[in-house]
Design an enzyme around this catalytic site. Structure first.
Site, short mmCIF file in Angstrom:
data_model
loop_
_atom_site.label_atom_id
_atom_site.label_comp_id
_atom_site.label_asym_id
_atom_site.label_seq_id
_atom_site.Cartn_x
_atom_site.Cartn_y
_atom_site.Cartn_z
N CYS A 93 0.82 -1.21 0.00
CA CYS A 93 0.00 0.00 0.00
C CYS A 93 0.86 1.27 0.00
O CYS A 93 1.46 1.62 -1.00
CB CYS A 93 -0.98 -0.03 1.16
SG CYS A 93 -2.38 1.10 0.99
N HIS A 204 -3.63 -6.04 1.85
CA HIS A 204 -3.37 -6.13 3.28
C HIS A 204 -3.94 -7.45 3.80
O HIS A 204 -4.33 -8.32 3.04
CB HIS A 204 -4.09 -5.00 4.02
CG HIS A 204 -3.58 -3.64 3.76
ND1 HIS A 204 -2.45 -3.14 4.35
CD2 HIS A 204 -4.06 -2.64 2.97
CE1 HIS A 204 -2.26 -1.89 3.97
NE2 HIS A 204 -3.21 -1.56 3.13
#
Length: 255
Positions: A93, A204
């Site tokens: 990310c 994630h």
């Protein structure tokens, strides 16, 4: 052999349990009788990238990214040299975005990235949130099939939560094609990036416990870089594979 893993900025970049990626790499190495050492490095602390086998950069908010850019710029040349030498990197990310050329904010201002990878990110007007399923690129599938473990898995599963939209240039490759979810930008169906042994992704959850095939791929690349010629020893992965396939089925059932 000893595996040296660097967890960069663990105190600032750890959204959604991303430190679970470090635990997974460590355990899957230790279960094979391989010693591991994890060096946790934060702002201003010394680090020799040349001594590392795997570098992990987790996800964080825009505030943390702005703080880290300044510190990373001081390490830029050393990190670039290690990447070109084949250092295995997993960036999630915000860490993924930092490796690119820039992040363009909603007001048009561009925040420079490290410029290691041919990609850029633009702020979106809404967050891209939810479970994601990805079919790995054929090259990564082929590399995974050479491993003794989890070779039946040609997919990744995870969770995304980002407003930035990342676009890849011609000098890099995507990790895979989105089967469900948004991926890099919600438009072109791509997810993640690969350049040499550098992997960036929006997944994630954390990523590696859900994807033992990908964890072993990273370990295998690190061992090959260090001169290890033998394949990783197989592990009893039935439960990990079942968990992955169950999650994949649930994600695709709502597609």
């Amino acid at each position: 052999m000893k595996l040296n893993i660097c967890h960069l900025y663990p105190d600032l970049l750890d959204l959604y349990g991303d430190r679970g990626n470090i635990i997974t790499l460590t355990k899957r190495a230790q279960w094979r009788g391989i010693d591991t050492a994890v060096q946790r490095v934060s702002l201003g602390e010394p680090l020799d990238f040349a001594d590392m086998d795997i570098l992990f950069i987790g996800g964080g908010s825009d505030r943390e990214q702005n703080i880290l850019v300044e510190d990373l710029m001081k390490r830029k040349q050393e990190l670039r040299a290690a990447i070109e030498d084949g250092l295995v990197v997993l960036a999630i990310c915000g860490g993924y975005q930092l490796l690119g050329q820039y992040y363009q904010m909603g007001n048009g201002k561009k925040i420079p990235g490290l410029g290691f990878l041919d990609l850029w990110t633009e702020a979106g007007t809404k967050r891209l949130i939810g479970n994601v399923a990805v079919r790995l690129e054929k090259e990564l599938q082929a590399q995974g099939e050479q491993l003794e473990t989890a070779k039946r898995l040609n997919t990744l599963v995870g969770f995304e939560n980002h407003s930035g939209k990342t676009y890849l240039g011609a000098a890099v490759q995507k990790i895979g094609q989105v089967l469900h979810g948004n991926g890099n930008n919600g438009k072109d169906g791509s997810e993640g990036v690969r350049y040499k042994n550098v992997f960036g992704t929006y997944l994630h959850g954390p990523l590696l416990p859900k994807n033992p095939n990908f964890a072993d791929l990273l370990l295998s690349l690190a061992f090959k870089r260090s001169g290890q010629t033998e394949n990783l020893a197989p592990l009893e992965d039935q439960l990990e594979i079942l968990a992955h396939e169950t999650m994949l089925e649930r994600i695709l059932s709502v597609h």
